[in-house]
Design an enzyme around this catalytic site. Structure first.
Site, mmCIF file in Angstrom:
data_model
loop_
_atom_site.group_PDB
_atom_site.id
_atom_site.type_symbol
_atom_site.label_atom_id
_atom_site.label_comp_id
_atom_site.label_asym_id
_atom_site.label_seq_id
_atom_site.Cartn_x
_atom_site.Cartn_y
_atom_site.Cartn_z
ATOM 1 N N SER A 44 -43.717 10.772 61.661
ATOM 2 C CA SER A 44 -43.399 9.784 60.625
ATOM 3 C C SER A 44 -44.190 8.498 60.765
ATOM 4 C CB SER A 44 -41.900 9.477 60.636
ATOM 5 O OG SER A 44 -41.498 9.015 61.924
ATOM 6 N N ASP A 332 -37.114 -0.171 59.817
ATOM 7 C CA ASP A 332 -35.841 0.548 59.848
ATOM 8 C C ASP A 332 -35.478 0.840 61.291
ATOM 9 O OD1 ASP A 332 -37.478 2.663 60.622
ATOM 10 O OD2 ASP A 332 -37.261 3.791 58.767
ATOM 11 N N HIS A 335 -39.031 2.552 62.782
ATOM 12 C CA HIS A 335 -40.419 2.365 62.367
ATOM 13 C C HIS A 335 -40.783 0.895 62.179
ATOM 14 C CE1 HIS A 335 -39.121 6.393 60.950
ATOM 15 N NE2 HIS A 335 -40.272 6.736 61.495
#
Length: 369
Positions: A44, A332, A335
């Site tokens: 991610s 978040d 990240h």
């Protein structure tokens, strides 16, 4: 886009070498080292929307508040309020941003290559080095997708031309964090022997994947190491003290060292292989150590999320959202923000050996095969 870097005159002596270099590079990178294409692999931290096309997959970010600072304020599948680190590296290398996600253009790959368009992003949020990590497109499967691209290239290029094109292209890999999280979930207090065995397994698999890419044409490898994931809001929220989780910083540190030895050793046996290891670990550690000097105010709490440190719940449309996003390290629960990614991309592309070694990504791009 205005610089997120503060006035260099205000920087403490401790981090002046990094920031003075960064300030110079922010003005100087445009027009520097170029590659014909970028091929991106990982999790991610590098995903720009592949997971949007995976039915039933929960590791997605194609909804608000993600993308609130992206052009047109649209969520794209990036786990960020704006661009991620791969986007900024792409910009420094002369592209608009990261190449598009493979699953969005799979039917057009051969036409893009024939027209000389600059690469593909195969990264998938939730994936890892090990096939057992996550339920998304593993690194092995990402490489298989690249092999599809490689085979399609020869519909428009000769074998020799394809090899030349790929030898000049940059292969960026950003992965490993999910493998460490998965291991920690099974054993949150490993002893020395257990940690060594895990790192050896992870490194061995990483080596296999690097060799696989080399065998299908990759020569320039840009490796992004694993950041200190023990300090992200998610892990802090599970720690009664609210501090970093030590073992989740030790394991990335050990794996990053192993990756350095691995890449060096591979260059001794794989003809023409060149590499740079960009240290997100060092960049994030520097921000946490002295945030104000780097333009940040908040390094513990996520900008978007819920619960303790906004790290217990994901960034979803009804989540808490901060207003001063440029001053947050974390977007978040896991990240970085657009601002943090911008700084990391700058340091890794053109910074000193503290942040990218043995050469930086700019120097790697300029290396002749």
């Amino acid at each position: 886009m205005a610089s997120l870097l503060p006035n260099p005159a205000s920087f403490p002596t401790l981090i002046c070498p990094f920031l003075c270099a960064a300030t110079f590079l922010f003005c100087a990178v445009a027009g520097d080292g170029r590659v014909p294409a970028i091929y991106v692999f990982g999790d991610s931290t590098a995903d720009v929307g592949n997971n949007n096309f995976l039915p039933g997959n929960t590791a997605k970010a194609n909804f608000p508040h993600n993308g609130v600072d992206f052009p047109a304020k649209r969520p794209t599948g990036r786990f960020s309020n704006g661009y991620n680190g791969i986007d900024f590296l792409g910009m420094h290398l002369g592209f608009r941003r990261s190449p598009p996600p493979f699953l969005s253009i799979a039917s057009k790959i051969h036409r893009r290559i024939a027209r000389g368009i600059g690469g593909v992003n195969f990264a998938s949020g939730g994936s890892g080095i090990l096939d057992s990590t996550g339920s998304t497109i593993s690194l092995a499967n990402q490489i298989r997708n690249f092999e599809t691209v490689r085979s399609n290239m020869t519909a428009h290029l000769s074998e020799t031309q394809a090899n030349q094109f790929l030898s000049k292209s940059l292969f960026i890999i950003s992965t490993g964090g999910n493998d460490i999280f998965a291991y920690f979930s099974r054993n949150n207090a490993p002893n020395v022997t257990e940690k060594e065995q895990f790192i050896a397994t992870l490194s061995s698999n990483y080596q296999y994947h690097i060799k696989k890419l080399y065998n299908v044409g990759a020569r320039k490898f840009g490796i992004i190491d694993v950041p200190p994931i023990g300090c992200c809001p998610f892990t802090r929220s599970s720690n009664p003290t609210g501090g970093c989780v030590d073992v989740l910083n030790e394991l990335p540190s050990q794996f990053n060292r192993a990756a350095m030895f691995l890449m060096h050793d591979l260059t001794l046996t794989l003809k023409g292989m060149k590499y740079s290891i960009g240290s997100s670990y060092k960049v994030v550690s520097n921000i946490i150590r002295d945030p104000s000097a780097l333009g940040f105010k908040e390094t513990k709490t996520a900008c978007c999320g819920g619960g303790k440190f906004n790290g217990q719940f994901s960034c979803v449309p009804n989540a808490t959202l901060c207003s001063d996003r440029n001053h947050y390290l974390f977007w978040d629960l896991l990240h970085p923000t657009h601002a943090a990614s911008k700084l990391a991309g700058l340091a890794i592309y053109g910074g000193s050996t503290q942040f990218a070694s043995p050469i930086n990504f700019k120097q790697l791009a300029e290396e002749e095969y």
